[in-house]
Design a protein around this motif. Structure first.
Motif, mmCIF file in Angstrom:
data_model
loop_
_atom_site.group_PDB
_atom_site.id
_atom_site.type_symbol
_atom_site.label_atom_id
_atom_site.label_comp_id
_atom_site.label_asym_id
_atom_site.label_seq_id
_atom_site.Cartn_x
_atom_site.Cartn_y
_atom_site.Cartn_z
ATOM 1 N N PRO A 17 21.120 11.738 6.452
ATOM 2 C CA PRO A 17 22.267 12.606 6.514
ATOM 3 C C PRO A 17 22.282 13.583 5.682
ATOM 4 O O PRO A 17 22.125 13.837 4.365
ATOM 5 N N ALA A 18 23.379 14.049 5.731
ATOM 6 C CA ALA A 18 24.492 15.601 4.848
ATOM 7 C C ALA A 18 25.054 14.380 4.269
ATOM 8 O O ALA A 18 25.032 13.628 4.641
ATOM 9 N N PRO A 19 25.209 15.584 3.488
ATOM 10 C CA PRO A 19 26.420 14.624 2.312
ATOM 11 C C PRO A 19 27.799 14.520 3.024
ATOM 12 O O PRO A 19 28.465 15.995 4.174
ATOM 13 N N LEU A 20 28.312 13.639 2.674
ATOM 14 C CA LEU A 20 29.790 13.380 3.143
ATOM 15 C C LEU A 20 30.275 15.120 2.592
ATOM 16 O O LEU A 20 30.518 14.732 1.512
ATOM 17 N N ASP A 21 31.403 15.182 2.996
ATOM 18 C CA ASP A 21 32.425 16.333 2.985
ATOM 19 C C ASP A 21 33.626 15.966 2.614
ATOM 20 O O ASP A 21 34.494 15.474 3.169
ATOM 21 N N PHE A 22 33.941 15.797 0.923
ATOM 22 C CA PHE A 22 35.229 14.891 0.875
ATOM 23 C C PHE A 22 35.707 16.478 0.799
ATOM 24 O O PHE A 22 36.012 17.549 -0.594
ATOM 25 N N VAL A 23 37.280 16.689 0.772
ATOM 26 C CA VAL A 23 38.758 17.539 0.977
ATOM 27 C C VAL A 23 39.445 17.008 -0.505
ATOM 28 O O VAL A 23 39.638 17.838 -1.110
ATOM 29 N N LEU A 24 39.497 15.228 -0.619
ATOM 30 C CA LEU A 24 39.511 15.298 -1.597
ATOM 31 C C LEU A 24 39.206 13.716 -2.639
ATOM 32 O O LEU A 24 38.692 13.422 -1.445
ATOM 33 N N PRO A 25 39.373 13.811 -3.437
ATOM 34 C CA PRO A 25 38.883 11.802 -3.664
ATOM 35 C C PRO A 25 38.441 11.229 -2.972
ATOM 36 O O PRO A 25 39.602 10.733 -2.511
ATOM 37 N N GLY A 26 37.867 10.709 -1.998
ATOM 38 C CA GLY A 26 37.993 9.636 -1.558
ATOM 39 C C GLY A 26 37.693 9.901 0.182
ATOM 40 O O GLY A 26 38.276 8.969 1.343
#
Length: 296
Positions: A17-26
């Protein structure tokens, strides 16, 4: 009716899978999060500072622990009017480098909606004669399309008269927010309060259930951070007299369903109410003496 599209499990088994896209930490893009705290803890200031940082693509105030991925931010303020927001932004200007101000101005929409009666609802509602018409929230959905982060300050002012103590009504409201995240692609950060009892006794700092009202709020959110003013007892152990302790606010991620967040940090309230990372005195054992060493 929505179109149901099951995942292709063979692709899931075969392709990384593509890496998760984090807007803020976590906090993953396209999800709903909460910042909760007592009144006057600095929630609105922190939300504004987070918005500025995401728009700039820099951790301008040392709160997030790393530079966020830049993107458009919409800050919907139902709590404060335009002149108040102007004062806050003017006070923060000296902390914003000249080379990112134009970028922030292009990417950050600060929208006073105080007194407009906008509530989180379906995109369309029934008009006076029963005909479908676009709701005020539907206009918000259109305005926020393509944003990376949308901040609603505060949650209860967008609740449209729903009882924050009703799990059914709060779950319905959060469902409408989730629909909005899917349509706009934005993560939604809702600003809310903790219960008065936990606020008084200082037990809400690391407790995700300290959120005021129905448990459906925390249950439905994928991320939550608690903002807590240093308690009187903790202040005494650290050698602070009177209200001096109130300069320090604990920022702690108390719920995250994805990835890794950041450890609990102390923020220090400075000029114009700006919150920056800062270390208070170390706590001393009962009967010990604190000479202030180690304080930044």
């Amino acid at each position: 009716m929505p179109e149901l599209r099951p995942l292709d499990l063979l692709i899931c088994f075969r392709e990384a899978p593509a890496p998760l896209d984090f807007v803020l930490p976590g906090m993953v893009a396209g999800t709903v999060g909460l910042i909760v705290g007592m009144g006057s803890a600095g929630k609105s200031m922190l939300a504004l500072q987070i918005g500025l940082s995401v728009a700039a693509g820099r951790d301008l105030f040392g709160v997030l622990g790393a530079d966020p991925t830049p993107g458009r931010v919409v800050y919907l303020s139902a709590e404060d009017q335009g002149p108040i927001l102007h004062h806050r932004l003017f006070g923060m200007a000296e902390a914003i480098p000249e080379d990112v101000r134009a970028q922030i101005a292009e990417r950050f929409d600060v929208v006073p909606v105080y007194g407009l009666g906008i509530s989180i609802n379906a995109e369309t509602v029934k008009g006076p004669t029963g005909e479908p018409m676009r709701s005020p929230w539907g206009a918000v959905m259109t305005f926020c399309e393509g944003a990376r982060l949308v901040i609603c300050d505060t949650l209860i002012r967008f609740a449209g008269g729903r009882s924050e103590n009703s799990n059914v009504e709060m779950a319905e409201m959060m469902n409408h927010v989730e629909i909005t995240t899917r349509q706009t692609g934005a993560a939604f950060l809702m600003i809310h309060h903790i219960g008065k009892a936990v606020g008084r006794d200082g037990t809400g700092g690391s407790d995700q259930t300290a959120t005021r009202g129905a448990s459906a709020l925390t249950d439905n959110a994928r991320w939550q951070a608690n903002l807590s003013v240093m308690t009187k007892e903790d202040g005494e152990r650290r050698g602070y007299d009177g209200d001096e302790r109130k300069r320090f606010v604990s920022f702690e991620i108390t719920k995250q369903n994805y990835g890794q967040g950041i450890p609990q940090v102390w923020l220090e309230r400075g000029e114009h109410g700006i919150l920056r990372q800062g270390e208070p005195n170390e706590p001393q054992a009962r009967g010990g003496r604190n000479n202030g060493e180690g304080r930044l």
